[in-house]
Scaffold this active site. Structure first.
Site, PDB file in Angstrom:
ATOM      1  N   HIS A  38       0.823  -1.220   0.000  1.00  0.00           N
ATOM      2  CA  HIS A  38       0.000   0.000   0.000  1.00  0.00           C
ATOM      3  C   HIS A  38       0.857   1.271   0.000  1.00  0.00           C
ATOM      4  O   HIS A  38       0.340   2.367   0.194  1.00  0.00           O
ATOM      5  CB  HIS A  38      -0.976   0.015   1.179  1.00  0.00           C
ATOM      6  CG  HIS A  38      -2.115  -0.947   1.013  1.00  0.00           C
ATOM      7  ND1 HIS A  38      -3.364  -0.568   0.610  1.00  0.00           N
ATOM      8  CD2 HIS A  38      -2.180  -2.295   1.190  1.00  0.00           C
ATOM      9  CE1 HIS A  38      -4.157  -1.635   0.556  1.00  0.00           C
ATOM     10  NE2 HIS A  38      -3.457  -2.692   0.884  1.00  0.00           N
ATOM     11  N   THR A  39       2.150   1.118  -0.211  1.00  0.00           N
ATOM     12  CA  THR A  39       3.026   2.289  -0.311  1.00  0.00           C
ATOM     13  C   THR A  39       2.997   2.894  -1.709  1.00  0.00           C
ATOM     14  O   THR A  39       3.364   4.060  -1.885  1.00  0.00           O
ATOM     15  CB  THR A  39       4.474   1.904   0.032  1.00  0.00           C
ATOM     16  OG1 THR A  39       4.820   0.712  -0.686  1.00  0.00           O
ATOM     17  CG2 THR A  39       4.630   1.639   1.521  1.00  0.00           C
ATOM     18  N   GLY A 126      -7.538 -14.286  -7.631  1.00  0.00           N
ATOM     19  CA  GLY A 126      -7.913 -13.865  -6.293  1.00  0.00           C
ATOM     20  C   GLY A 126      -6.895 -14.171  -5.221  1.00  0.00           C
ATOM     21  O   GLY A 126      -7.200 -14.124  -4.033  1.00  0.00           O
ATOM     22  N   LEU A 129      -1.789 -12.195  -6.396  1.00  0.00           N
ATOM     23  CA  LEU A 129      -0.599 -12.296  -7.240  1.00  0.00           C
ATOM     24  C   LEU A 129      -0.771 -11.506  -8.535  1.00  0.00           C
ATOM     25  O   LEU A 129      -0.015 -11.669  -9.473  1.00  0.00           O
ATOM     26  CB  LEU A 129      -0.293 -13.760  -7.560  1.00  0.00           C
ATOM     27  CG  LEU A 129      -0.063 -14.653  -6.336  1.00  0.00           C
ATOM     28  CD1 LEU A 129       0.246 -16.082  -6.782  1.00  0.00           C
ATOM     29  CD2 LEU A 129       1.073 -14.118  -5.467  1.00  0.00           C
ATOM     30  N   SER A 130      -1.788 -10.658  -8.562  1.00  0.00           N
ATOM     31  CA  SER A 130      -2.006  -9.720  -9.652  1.00  0.00           C
ATOM     32  C   SER A 130      -2.341 -10.404 -10.967  1.00  0.00           C
ATOM     33  O   SER A 130      -1.790 -10.078 -12.015  1.00  0.00           O
ATOM     34  CB  SER A 130      -0.790  -8.809  -9.824  1.00  0.00           C
ATOM     35  OG  SER A 130      -1.134  -7.645 -10.509  1.00  0.00           O
ATOM     36  N   SER A 131      -3.286 -11.320 -10.914  1.00  0.00           N
ATOM     37  CA  SER A 131      -3.727 -11.995 -12.137  1.00  0.00           C
ATOM     38  C   SER A 131      -4.337 -11.012 -13.130  1.00  0.00           C
ATOM     39  O   SER A 131      -4.156 -11.154 -14.347  1.00  0.00           O
ATOM     40  CB  SER A 131      -4.732 -13.097 -11.799  1.00  0.00           C
ATOM     41  OG  SER A 131      -5.851 -12.577 -11.092  1.00  0.00           O
ATOM     42  N   SER A 132      -5.052 -10.000 -12.629  1.00  0.00           N
ATOM     43  CA  SER A 132      -5.686  -9.037 -13.538  1.00  0.00           C
ATOM     44  C   SER A 132      -4.653  -8.168 -14.239  1.00  0.00           C
ATOM     45  O   SER A 132      -4.764  -7.888 -15.444  1.00  0.00           O
ATOM     46  CB  SER A 132      -6.679  -8.157 -12.766  1.00  0.00           C
ATOM     47  OG  SER A 132      -6.028  -7.434 -11.737  1.00  0.00           O
ATOM     48  N   ASP A 176       2.035  -3.205  -9.560  1.00  0.00           N
ATOM     49  CA  ASP A 176       1.798  -4.479 -10.225  1.00  0.00           C
ATOM     50  C   ASP A 176       2.217  -4.424 -11.688  1.00  0.00           C
ATOM     51  O   ASP A 176       2.894  -5.326 -12.192  1.00  0.00           O
ATOM     52  CB  ASP A 176       0.327  -4.865 -10.111  1.00  0.00           C
ATOM     53  CG  ASP A 176      -0.111  -5.059  -8.664  1.00  0.00           C
ATOM     54  OD1 ASP A 176       0.765  -5.227  -7.804  1.00  0.00           O
ATOM     55  OD2 ASP A 176      -1.319  -5.037  -8.399  1.00  0.00           O
ATOM     56  N   TYR A 228     -10.128  -1.597   0.377  1.00  0.00           N
ATOM     57  CA  TYR A 228      -8.967  -0.984  -0.260  1.00  0.00           C
ATOM     58  C   TYR A 228      -9.177   0.521  -0.395  1.00  0.00           C
ATOM     59  O   TYR A 228      -8.302   1.325  -0.054  1.00  0.00           O
ATOM     60  CB  TYR A 228      -8.755  -1.633  -1.629  1.00  0.00           C
ATOM     61  CG  TYR A 228      -7.483  -1.238  -2.340  1.00  0.00           C
ATOM     62  CD1 TYR A 228      -6.363  -2.064  -2.309  1.00  0.00           C
ATOM     63  CD2 TYR A 228      -7.393  -0.049  -3.050  1.00  0.00           C
ATOM     64  CE1 TYR A 228      -5.194  -1.714  -2.964  1.00  0.00           C
ATOM     65  CE2 TYR A 228      -6.233   0.315  -3.711  1.00  0.00           C
ATOM     66  CZ  TYR A 228      -5.139  -0.534  -3.667  1.00  0.00           C
ATOM     67  OH  TYR A 228      -3.982  -0.170  -4.314  1.00  0.00           O
TER      68      TYR A 228
END
Length: 386
Positions: A38-39, A126, A129-132, A176, A228
């Site tokens: 979150h940085t 989900g 691991l940043s699938s999107s 990401d 978020y």
């Protein structure tokens, strides 16, 4: 199935589905964030790396504006759209990620025609691991080449972030995409999210006798949910009260003064960001001077901060971290946006089996869904395969 075989199968399926061979195949990896959570949207520092799991797209341009999308993942039917008529908020499901990229490219003045696309991915959904973003980065890499847009990696990072924020509706930063587009085998990406400058930092875990275990808790999360967004709002509130552009500008030494200016919840959110930025810098320095075997304590401290100050962990993540740590891992933390997803555990090779077994046993005893546990290694970023 190895990468070459899988790519060949995808090309064959594309031709069988759409009646002609694709113009090419492009792939982009998911990512694990080693530290720095979150940085990114606070203009701070992060240290992710691209992983050896990725989204692969077979693409062929059309002579009109029709887009036809199909995925091998799950029971998903063909999606059709008009490239010239895309509007934020009107697309749901997995298609919003490739279509968001098209929309962002066209918003920037790049003429993207219609195309056919077949997606395959082995990035767990989900799992944090940043699938999107792997999908978005594979698509933007393909369209950048096919349209002759000539975009740099930094340009593509900015465009995919715009797609995420304005089309998908997720208020994410640039970490990401940067890891997926700029990663390199055997290295983490030390990213300054204020100016997008990046340095590759060696992460020779294997040479140090270590493996990085990913523990997918199977607790699904979504960046588009309220948790978020509320954390981001707290950070913006804290920066405003403290009179800084972003929390990147607050030093650890300034936290004492900040505690007297902020309400307790906002202060805890701010404290996480400020100390997490410092932990990223310490991790980079330690990797360069002493190697990965000495960063365990920083991973542990990061998890405690996310659990207690940022409050984005969950019982499954805490159990995964605590169990891995007590059975041989030298450091462990949740990774990703939080509220579910995965934990990582940096583990000596000789202890990998007992860590895996202990986590599975602990989840069963707690009545949780069985986790998926696998190793990841730092891999190359987005690329053309054929």
């Amino acid at each position: 199935m190895n990468t070459t075989t899988r790519a060949g199968a995808l090309a064959g399926r594309f031709e069988a589905t759409f009646g002609a061979a694709p113009d090419g195949l492009w792939a982009a990896p998911g990512r694990v964030n080693l530290i720095g959570e979150h940085t990114d949207y606070n203009e701070g520092f992060v240290l992710p790396f691209a992983i050896d799991k990725r989204a692969t797209t077979a693409v062929r341009l059309r002579n009109d504006s029709t887009i036809r999308l199909l995925s091998t993942v799950g029971d998903r039917g063909l999606v059709e759209a008009d490239a010239a008529a895309l509007t934020p908020g009107t697309v749901t499901g997995w298609a919003k990620y490739p279509l968001g990229v098209v929309w962002a490219l066209r918003q920037s003045g790049i003429e993207v025609p219609g195309f056919e696309l077949l997606l395959d991915s082995d990035v767990p959904l989900g799992a944090g691991l940043s699938s999107s973003h792997a999908i978005e980065c594979a698509v933007v890499t393909a369209l950048n080449e096919l349209t002759g847009a000539g975009l740099s990696a930094e340009d593509m990072v900015t465009l995919t972030r715009h797609a995420e924020n304005a089309f998908v509706g997720a208020p994410t930063g640039i970490m990401d995409q940067s890891a997926s587009l700029r990663g390199a085998s055997g290295h983490a990406v030390f990213l300054d999210c204020r100016d997008q400058s990046a340095e590759l930092v060696p992460f020779p875990a294997q040479e140090a006798g270590l493996v990085l275990l990913v523990i997918d808790t199977k607790v699904a999360h979504s960046h588009a949910d309220g948790g978020y967004a509320s954390r981001r709002a707290s950070c913006e509130l804290g920066a405003g009260i403290l009179g800084v552009t972003a929390l990147r500008d607050v030093a650890v030494a300034g936290l004492e003064e900040a505690s007297g200016l902020l309400d307790p919840v906002t202060f805890r959110r701010v404290r996480h960001i400020v100390t997490e930025n410092d932990r990223v810098l310490q991790t980079v320095a330690t990797l360069r001077s002493q190697g990965p075997a000495r960063i365990g304590g920083l991973l542990d401290a990061s998890h405690a901060s996310m659990r207690d100050d940022f409050e984005i962990s969950c019982p499954e993540l805490d159990l995964a971290v605590d169990t891995a740590r007590s059975h041989g891992a030298i450091g462990a933390r949740m990774t990703g946006g939080g509220f579910g997803g995965s934990a990582i555990a940096l583990t000596p090779v000789q202890d990998e089996r007992q860590v895996r077994a202990a986590v599975v046993r602990a989840f069963a005893e707690a009545g949780f869904t069985a986790p998926d546990i696998f190793t990841v290694t730092p891999a190359a970023g987005a690329e053309r395969l054929s």
